[in-house]
Write a protein that holds these residues in place. Structure first.
Motif, PDB file in Angstrom:
ATOM      1  N   ASP A 173       0.817  -1.207   0.000  1.00  0.00           N
ATOM      2  CA  ASP A 173       0.000   0.000   0.000  1.00  0.00           C
ATOM      3  C   ASP A 173       0.855   1.263   0.000  1.00  0.00           C
ATOM      4  OD1 ASP A 173      -2.127  -1.652   0.038  1.00  0.00           O
ATOM      5  OD2 ASP A 173      -2.904  -1.037   2.004  1.00  0.00           O
ATOM      6  N   ALA A 195       1.797   2.531  -3.478  1.00  0.00           N
ATOM      7  CA  ALA A 195       0.651   3.176  -4.139  1.00  0.00           C
ATOM      8  C   ALA A 195       0.357   4.534  -3.510  1.00  0.00           C
ATOM      9  CB  ALA A 195      -0.575   2.281  -4.059  1.00  0.00           C
ATOM     10  N   ARG A 196       0.486   4.605  -2.166  1.00  0.00           N
ATOM     11  CA  ARG A 196       0.230   5.886  -1.493  1.00  0.00           C
ATOM     12  C   ARG A 196       1.262   6.941  -1.899  1.00  0.00           C
ATOM     13  NH1 ARG A 196      -3.629   5.148   2.346  1.00  0.00           N
ATOM     14  NH2 ARG A 196      -3.972   2.998   3.026  1.00  0.00           N
ATOM     15  N   TYR A 240       0.410   8.085  -5.393  1.00  0.00           N
ATOM     16  CA  TYR A 240      -0.790   8.920  -5.377  1.00  0.00           C
ATOM     17  C   TYR A 240      -0.461  10.324  -4.848  1.00  0.00           C
ATOM     18  CZ  TYR A 240      -5.501  10.585  -4.389  1.00  0.00           C
ATOM     19  OH  TYR A 240      -6.653  11.329  -4.352  1.00  0.00           O
ATOM     20  N   TYR A 299      -5.142   3.741  -7.354  1.00  0.00           N
ATOM     21  CA  TYR A 299      -5.259   4.067  -5.926  1.00  0.00           C
ATOM     22  C   TYR A 299      -6.724   4.019  -5.487  1.00  0.00           C
ATOM     23  CZ  TYR A 299      -4.835   6.612  -1.535  1.00  0.00           C
ATOM     24  OH  TYR A 299      -4.878   6.975  -0.215  1.00  0.00           O
ATOM     25  N   ILE A 344      -6.774   0.766  -3.355  1.00  0.00           N
ATOM     26  CA  ILE A 344      -6.475   1.182  -1.980  1.00  0.00           C
ATOM     27  C   ILE A 344      -7.734   1.663  -1.274  1.00  0.00           C
ATOM     28  CG2 ILE A 344      -5.065   2.658  -0.508  1.00  0.00           C
ATOM     29  CD1 ILE A 344      -3.511   0.566  -2.165  1.00  0.00           C
TER      30      ILE A 344
END
Length: 545
Positions: free
Chosen positions: A298, A301-302, A305, A368, A372
């Motif tokens: 995660d 991806a965070r 983003y 995302y 996510i």
């Protein structure tokens, strides 16, 4: 070009097309420089392993074949697969005795010492070009840093074999790669360091984007509007691959109608979010290639983003760490992996640049939101629509800017052609010359007088004339008031003594009678769409829709 050149291109900007065009022009338009073009693009696919043996065979046969093809002026040979024995016979029958020792060496060493043949093929170009100047072009050069050697059962870096060719002024190298950071490392931090000059090709500027969109739309028989042309520039950032994906989209097969931003939105939604969409497939493939660096955590991806919602901003590692809830050491590793995968730019060791590629940013936001945040596809479509309209901003402002771009494109094509002034400029001046401006055309330029700016939509400076241009892209004819404003600005100009002032007023839909009378009385050239398109026909420019 006396020095080796490293040419870096963002994915999709068209680096391979540029290199191939250069090779084709050198092959067909001159006799003094032998061009060589090698591409290792097929080996970007992890399933295709580039081995030392493959490298040796491809390098040797390609260089020899292209040398013979150039000497014999037989371009069809370049694309043909030709056996080494046939190449040898061709060379000997046509008096190329300088190649004989290379054929003998290759045949003797090919099944013997891979290391020796690796060195031999690198030296071949260096010595061969003592006979005639050449240019060695290699595409996807970064892939040569990991070439598999069956003998030692390990990958090896083969870029060092190009040290001597890189130093040869009579056969400089032009190398390029789409994996920007890896290509840069392969050249600038290896034994080749300081032997290459760095060049970076940016996406299209706005005027070239407009020209590309217009020509591609004509080729595809698309119905397209000024609003859509302007929107495509905002949406793609001028990346020619993205533009082509939109204008070649399967979603256009029904009626070839791309006349409104709403229709473009439907095409963009499909291309960026659906599995069959070209834009999504493009970035899906890129992420799969770097799967070992871009794992499914995660935090990765965070981080992506966070960088996608701060485009162009200079951001410190500690800020990113705080935003993704991770310690600084791990954040630094994540960012290094993103940098190696050409997903982010770096200002310094600890500072990064927010993602400026608009399509990549939208792709990351989709991943995302869906993976996510757990949003549904419908929720994401709603989010994408909101983002789309935010990006577009004021339509009137963008259309006004587009009009100036059209005029700039037209004037850049002026090379002293002659036109009938009455037909295209509404003036009884007989035949007039369209002067060469040599790139000296500025948008929103002018002078400061008594502390106040005097701004013109375009100013073009030629050897004998300076043109001051007013542009109105209105849906109605221009009235007297706008002409008066232009006349008053012209009165304030301090012109160079040796230059003639030429004033030109362009109005998409012409002029009201009082406005036209004032233009005539003030000796101002004036044109509408018909006049523009007639000039475009003469100079070879895209016409207005």
């Amino acid at each position: 070009m006396a020095q080796a050149l490293l040419s870096l291109r963002q994915k999709g900007v068209g680096k391979t097309a540029v290199l191939m065009r250069l090779y084709n022009d050198l092959f067909t338009k001159q006799d003094d420089v032998v061009p060589f073009f090698l591409t290792f693009a097929p080996y970007k696919d992890p399933a295709e392993k580039l081995t030392v043996t493959i490298f040796n065979e491809y390098y040797f046969t390609t260089v020899i074949k292209q040398y013979i093809a150039f000497r014999l002026r037989r371009p069809e040979m370049v694309e043909d697969s030709i056996d080494i024995d046939i190449l040898s016979d061709l060379a000997m029958k046509n008096g190329m005795a300088e190649l004989e020792k290379w054929f003998i060496s290759y045949q003797r060493l090919h099944n013997d010492s891979l290391e020796a043949v690796r060195l031999m093929v690198a030296q071949m170009t260096f010595y061969l070009m003592h006979k005639q100047a050449g240019l060695l072009i290699i595409d996807e050069f970064q892939l040569l840093t990991h070439v598999w050697d069956e003998v030692i059962r390990s990958s090896r870096d083969t870029t060092g074999v190009f040290q001597r060719p890189a130093e040869a002024r009579w056969c400089p190298m032009l190398v390029s790669g789409s994996a920007v950071s890896l290509t840069e490392q392969a050249v600038l931090t290896s034994v080749l360091a300081r032997r290459f000059k760095l060049d970076y090709l940016e996406p299209f500027e706005k005027n070239h984007t407009v020209e590309y969109v217009s020509k591609l739309a004509q080729l595809n028989h698309l119905i397209i509007s000024d609003e859509v042309t302007s929107t495509i520039q905002t949406l793609t950032g001028g990346n020619p691959f993205y533009i082509k994906c939109l204008l070649d989209s399967d979603r256009l097969l029904e009626d070839n109608n791309l006349s409104t931003p709403e229709r473009l939105l439907k095409v963009y939604e499909y291309e960026i979010s659906q599995k069959n969409g070209s834009l999504r497939d493009f970035w899906d493939t890129h992420f799969s290639v770097y799967g070992d660096k871009l794992n499914s955590e995660d935090t990765v991806a965070r981080a992506m983003y966070f960088l996608s919602i701060h485009p162009g901003e200079d951001i410190g590692t500690h800020e990113i760490a705080a935003a993704i809830g991770e310690n600084k050491a791990k954040t630094k590793k994540i960012l290094q992996n993103l940098y190696d995968a050409d997903l982010v730019e770096r200002n310094s060791l600890w500072r990064y640049v927010g993602i400026t590629d608009p399509v990549l940013a939208d792709y990351i936001k989709r991943v995302y939101k869906e993976q996510i945040e757990g949003q549904s596809s419908e929720d994401y479509q709603k989010f994408l629509k909101e983002e789309y309209w935010k990006k577009l901003g004021s339509l009137n402002r963008r259309i006004g800017e587009l009009a100036e771009i059209y005029l700039m494109m037209l004037m850049e094509k002026f090379t002293d052609q002659r036109v009938d002034a009455k037909r295209v400029f509404g003036r009884d001046e007989g035949e007039v010359k369209l002067p060469l401006f040599k790139g000296h055309i500025e948008k929103r330029a002018g002078q400061i007088k008594d502390g106040s700016p005097i701004e013109f939509d375009l100013i073009a400076k030629g050897e004998d004339e300076n043109w001051f241009v007013e542009v109105k892209y209105w849906k109605t004819p221009v009235g007297k008031t706008e002409v008066e404003k232009f006349v008053n600005k012209l009165k304030e100009i301090d012109l160079e003594d040796s230059k003639t002032l030429v004033a030109w007023f362009f109005s998409r839909n012409g002029f009201q009678k009082e406005a036209k009378d004032m233009l005539q009385a003030s000796n101002i050239r004036h044109s509408d769409t018909d006049g523009f398109n007639e000039i475009a026909s003469v100079v070879g420019c895209v016409k207005l829709p």
